[in-house]
Design a protein around this motif. Sequence first.
Motif, PDB file in Angstrom:
ATOM      1  N   ALA A 124       0.834  -1.071   0.135  1.00  0.00           N
ATOM      2  CA  ALA A 124       0.048  -0.443  -0.091  1.00  0.00           C
ATOM      3  C   ALA A 124       0.869   0.964  -0.060  1.00  0.00           C
ATOM      4  CB  ALA A 124      -1.218   0.354   1.180  1.00  0.00           C
ATOM      5  N   VAL A 125       0.699   2.567  -0.724  1.00  0.00           N
ATOM      6  CA  VAL A 125       0.831   3.751  -0.481  1.00  0.00           C
ATOM      7  C   VAL A 125       0.612   4.439   1.332  1.00  0.00           C
ATOM      8  CG1 VAL A 125       1.386   5.646  -1.451  1.00  0.00           C
ATOM      9  CG2 VAL A 125       1.730   3.072  -2.726  1.00  0.00           C
ATOM     10  N   LEU A 126       1.362   5.570   1.587  1.00  0.00           N
ATOM     11  CA  LEU A 126       0.662   6.060   2.186  1.00  0.00           C
ATOM     12  C   LEU A 126       1.480   8.004   1.667  1.00  0.00           C
ATOM     13  CD1 LEU A 126      -0.238   8.038   4.626  1.00  0.00           C
ATOM     14  CD2 LEU A 126       1.700   7.102   6.031  1.00  0.00           C
ATOM     15  N   ALA A 127       0.226   8.978   1.361  1.00  0.00           N
ATOM     16  CA  ALA A 127       0.326   9.827   0.599  1.00  0.00           C
ATOM     17  C   ALA A 127       0.492  10.890   1.249  1.00  0.00           C
ATOM     18  CB  ALA A 127       0.285  10.221  -0.192  1.00  0.00           C
ATOM     19  N   LEU A 128       1.958  11.838   2.538  1.00  0.00           N
ATOM     20  CA  LEU A 128       1.816  12.597   3.329  1.00  0.00           C
ATOM     21  C   LEU A 128       1.660  14.278   2.588  1.00  0.00           C
ATOM     22  CD1 LEU A 128       4.087  11.371   5.810  1.00  0.00           C
ATOM     23  CD2 LEU A 128       1.626  11.616   6.319  1.00  0.00           C
ATOM     24  N   SER A 129       0.554  15.270   2.842  1.00  0.00           N
ATOM     25  CA  SER A 129       1.236  16.597   1.876  1.00  0.00           C
ATOM     26  C   SER A 129       0.456  15.885   0.619  1.00  0.00           C
ATOM     27  CB  SER A 129       2.125  16.481   3.118  1.00  0.00           C
ATOM     28  OG  SER A 129       1.458  17.528   3.778  1.00  0.00           O
ATOM     29  N   PHE A 130       1.005  15.133   0.280  1.00  0.00           N
ATOM     30  CA  PHE A 130       0.404  14.879  -1.858  1.00  0.00           C
ATOM     31  C   PHE A 130       0.712  16.336  -2.209  1.00  0.00           C
ATOM     32  CE2 PHE A 130      -0.262  13.844  -5.554  1.00  0.00           C
ATOM     33  CZ  PHE A 130       1.118  12.896  -6.070  1.00  0.00           C
ATOM     34  N   PRO A 131       1.611  16.799  -2.883  1.00  0.00           N
ATOM     35  CA  PRO A 131       1.664  18.240  -3.788  1.00  0.00           C
ATOM     36  C   PRO A 131       1.068  17.937  -5.208  1.00  0.00           C
ATOM     37  CG  PRO A 131       3.844  16.571  -4.249  1.00  0.00           C
ATOM     38  CD  PRO A 131       2.535  15.389  -3.343  1.00  0.00           C
ATOM     39  N   LEU A 132      -0.350  17.873  -5.084  1.00  0.00           N
ATOM     40  CA  LEU A 132      -1.282  17.520  -6.016  1.00  0.00           C
ATOM     41  C   LEU A 132      -0.946  18.642  -7.441  1.00  0.00           C
ATOM     42  CD1 LEU A 132      -3.844  15.929  -6.967  1.00  0.00           C
ATOM     43  CD2 LEU A 132      -5.379  18.099  -6.261  1.00  0.00           C
ATOM     44  N   HIS A 133       0.017  19.710  -6.965  1.00  0.00           N
ATOM     45  CA  HIS A 133      -0.255  20.803  -7.823  1.00  0.00           C
ATOM     46  C   HIS A 133       0.716  22.070  -7.946  1.00  0.00           C
ATOM     47  CE1 HIS A 133      -3.212  23.234  -6.465  1.00  0.00           C
ATOM     48  NE2 HIS A 133      -3.557  23.064  -6.181  1.00  0.00           N
ATOM     49  N   PRO A 134       1.670  22.792  -8.680  1.00  0.00           N
ATOM     50  CA  PRO A 134       2.403  23.651  -7.827  1.00  0.00           C
ATOM     51  C   PRO A 134       0.983  24.893  -7.183  1.00  0.00           C
ATOM     52  CG  PRO A 134       3.374  22.934  -9.624  1.00  0.00           C
ATOM     53  CD  PRO A 134       1.740  22.974  -9.717  1.00  0.00           C
ATOM     54  N   PRO A 135       2.019  25.539  -5.979  1.00  0.00           N
ATOM     55  CA  PRO A 135       1.100  26.731  -5.583  1.00  0.00           C
ATOM     56  C   PRO A 135       0.381  27.690  -6.785  1.00  0.00           C
ATOM     57  CG  PRO A 135       3.179  26.208  -4.044  1.00  0.00           C
ATOM     58  CD  PRO A 135       3.330  24.979  -5.364  1.00  0.00           C
ATOM     59  N   GLY A 136      -0.749  28.072  -6.542  1.00  0.00           N
ATOM     60  CA  GLY A 136      -1.411  28.715  -7.802  1.00  0.00           C
ATOM     61  C   GLY A 136      -1.830  27.923  -8.599  1.00  0.00           C
ATOM     62  N   LYS A 137      -1.354  26.767  -9.333  1.00  0.00           N
ATOM     63  CA  LYS A 137      -0.941  26.298 -10.698  1.00  0.00           C
ATOM     64  C   LYS A 137      -2.189  24.914 -10.560  1.00  0.00           C
ATOM     65  CE  LYS A 137       2.737  28.583 -11.909  1.00  0.00           C
ATOM     66  NZ  LYS A 137       3.999  28.801 -12.086  1.00  0.00           N
ATOM     67  N   PRO A 138      -3.449  25.056 -10.784  1.00  0.00           N
ATOM     68  CA  PRO A 138      -4.492  23.832 -10.333  1.00  0.00           C
ATOM     69  C   PRO A 138      -4.088  22.677 -11.757  1.00  0.00           C
ATOM     70  CG  PRO A 138      -5.840  25.690 -10.352  1.00  0.00           C
ATOM     71  CD  PRO A 138      -4.495  26.503  -9.841  1.00  0.00           C
ATOM     72  N   GLU A 139      -3.315  24.127 -13.250  1.00  0.00           N
ATOM     73  CA  GLU A 139      -4.170  23.100 -14.097  1.00  0.00           C
ATOM     74  C   GLU A 139      -2.697  22.015 -14.250  1.00  0.00           C
ATOM     75  OE1 GLU A 139      -1.002  26.463 -14.359  1.00  0.00           O
ATOM     76  OE2 GLU A 139      -3.301  26.390 -13.708  1.00  0.00           O
TER      77      GLU A 139
END
Length: 217
Positions: A124-139
């Motif tokens: 399994a995988v534990l993802a702490l504070s996964f960086p879904l996108h750079p700050p201010g750049k959800p695209e």
Amino acid sequence: MDPAAATEREIVRTPAGDARITWRLSADARVVLALGHGAGGGVEARDLVALAARLPAYGVTVALVEQPWRVAGKKVAPAPKTLDAGWTAVWPMLAAPGLPLVAGGRSAGARVACRTAREVGARAVLALSFPLHPPGKPERSRLEELAEVGLPVLVVQGGRDPFGVPGEFPAGTDLVEVPDGDHGFAVPKRSDIGQEAALTVLTDGVLSWLRGYGAVG
């Protein structure tokens, strides 16, 4: 800190240089949780320290893995391919106790764990504070790395993480929110939840998840 747990350290040679494992050994280990650090810090991060302190009492040996660039004293993390190579080369040592292994990490370390989980044979995988996108750049989403793991995944995310707040993750994501937590799970003094309580939310959530799929009793 669990008084029954022992701390051991070892250096592991990898294609990217020497990595280091700091073991927090459970006296009654049933699973090993391997945790990598982020690109802006090391294994002294508050979330990694909190997990290493608490989980051994519940049958979880925690292995804190320092990437070669940190061991060498460098300030900037290398490319993802190099990070992945350093992580996978350490895996035989992590597997040496012969226990089920959960791959994990915070921020960049979470991305490494996601990208390599099936290759190394993680359960399994534990993802702490996964960086879904750079700050201010959800695209510029990195959701693909998380979505393609193909194994049980728990995301633990701060409620005000600029790299992606909990509400930005797809419905159905197994996720624990740390209220008011930033990318490092720090909470402001004005918050209704204190720092110690915030970290308890984190460690409780991880323990509940491990129990949920039978990793610990």
